[in-house]
Enzyme design. Structure first.
Site, PDB file in Angstrom:
ATOM      1  N   ARG A  14       0.854  -1.179   0.000  1.00  0.00           N
ATOM      2  CA  ARG A  14       0.000   0.000   0.000  1.00  0.00           C
ATOM      3  C   ARG A  14       0.890   1.229   0.000  1.00  0.00           C
ATOM      4  O   ARG A  14       1.859   1.310   0.756  1.00  0.00           O
ATOM      5  CB  ARG A  14      -0.893   0.009   1.245  1.00  0.00           C
ATOM      6  N   ASP A  45      12.751   6.545 -10.016  1.00  0.00           N
ATOM      7  CA  ASP A  45      12.483   6.190  -8.621  1.00  0.00           C
ATOM      8  C   ASP A  45      13.171   4.877  -8.250  1.00  0.00           C
ATOM      9  O   ASP A  45      12.558   3.977  -7.667  1.00  0.00           O
ATOM     10  CB  ASP A  45      10.974   6.087  -8.377  1.00  0.00           C
TER      11      ASP A  45
END
Length: 385
Positions: A12, A139
């Site tokens: 999450r 990233d």
């Protein structure tokens, strides 16, 4: 028609959620990354989540590399029979080994430098492939590098921030930085450019994270960003790293982008020359095809029928998919998914996913998926900008 079942959440983050899922027709295990589209209509921030997921779908659909998590399809699903609530979904292979950040913090896996070299080789190979296509990941960090069934083999994941290489504008126009601040290159923090060299800096920070179990920079908020972007400092090189390893870091962590080595050069560095490239087909074949591929003879009990053993063992193995804790998914932990059979969504369809499952099963013998999300804790390290 219900085609798959959503299982337990295994990740999450700012992008949404990642769940393990099982195909109802053939038992194939995969991972699904989802964003609630209805929430995006009511709030401003979730709209960014949908945009990032669409970006990831667009990019992954065009990629094919053994060192990058595999795209399996995408669709929109309707998961409540009483409402029109819908989710935008991206289907990915399931990689059961977690991510390298967890390996570093919980298992101290990189005390063995051979493992560090093997994983670094895979990351550099993934970046070389991306950069050859003018794509910048933006990233690179431990949580976005996933471990396959073969523990010496990893794949690069999470392309929500990825994009085409950018360069400084001659008029001095600033770019909008993308990624996680503690892994950002100095020129990205300053808003000047974000290109392949920026990924190489993030790679260096990720290697330090793998060795130490911590980000390369301590998180002191804006002061840390100032140090990264506007000082002459470098992250501290781990003392436990070999001389070759420290030299490899030196080639990645140079404040001037033009002085950093390219991925082609890094693959020829002596630190990686001892690594034998893994056979991608062998790795794929070792991935779990379905929930019953997860053998666990220790779960069998005396005095139970064969049917009871099968049911209990299957439930135990499905729980194993969520991680090393061995959690068992209770019946109310599953969500049946409704999908429009041939709904076209940004070039992808539900049918595309089903076809990819059938064709891949006959050629690869395996299915896996993305292993985790980007938990948002701390000031900077896990915030996506």
């Amino acid at each position: 028609m219900v085609s798959w079942v959503r299982g337990k959440c295994i990740g999450r983050g700012s992008f949404g959620t990642v769940n393990v899922a099982v195909d109802r027709f053939n038992g194939d295990v995969f991972a699904v990354k989802s964003v609630d589209r209805n929430a995006a209509l009511c709030h401003h921030m979730p709209a960014i989540q949908v945009e990032c997921l669409e970006n990831e779908i667009r990019i992954l659909r065009s990629l094919s590399s053994p060192y990058i998590v595999k795209y399996l399809g995408d669709d929109v699903s309707y998961e409540s029979p009483t409402t029109s609530s819908s989710c935008r979904n991206l289907y990915l292979e399931y990689l059961p080994g977690g991510n390298v950040s967890d390996l570093a913090t919980t298992l101290n896996a990189y005390a063995d430098e051979n493992t560090l070299r093997s994983h670094t080789y895979c990351i550099v190979s993934a970046l070389k492939y991306l950069h050859s296509r003018n794509i910048v990941h933006c990233d690179v960090k431990g949580k976005n590098v996933l471990v396959g069934p073969n523990s010496s083999f990893v794949k690069l994941a999470d392309f929500g921030a990825a994009g085409e290489a950018t360069v400084s504008d001659t008029r001095g126009v600033k770019i909008l930085p993308r990624g996680s601040p503690l892994w950002m290159a100095p020129e990205v923090v300053r808003g000047e450019s974000q290109g392949p060299e920026s990924d190489v800096w993030s790679l260096g920070c990720t290697i330090i994270e793998m060795v130490t179990g911590k980000p390369a920079w301590e998180d002191f908020g804006a002061n840390t960003l100032s140090r990264i972007g506007f000082s002459d400092e470098l992250p501290r090189f781990p003392t436990q790293l070999s001389e070759l390893g420290r030299d490899f870091l030196d080639k990645c962590l140079r404040r001037e982008p033009g002085e950093r080595w390219s991925c082609d050069q890094l693959l020829k560095h002596p630190f990686l020359q001892s690594v034998s490239p893994s056979d991608a087909n062998t790795v794929a074949e070792s991935s779990p095809r379905c929930v019953l591929d997860w053998v666990n003879s220790e779960f069998e009990e005396e005095g139970t029928s064969d049917d009871e053993k099968l049911e209990a063992s299957a439930r135990e193995r499905m729980g194993k998919l969520a991680g090393s804790s061995g959690a068992i998914w209770e019946p109310n932990g599953w969500v049946a998914v409704r999908g429009g059979d041939d709904e076209v969504v940004e070039g992808g369809t539900r049918r595309q996913y089903l076809n990819s499952v059938s064709s891949s099963a006959s050629t690869e013998g395996g299915r896996g998926g993305i292993g985790g999300g980007d938990e948002r804790n701390g000031h900077l390290q896990n915030e996506n900008v």
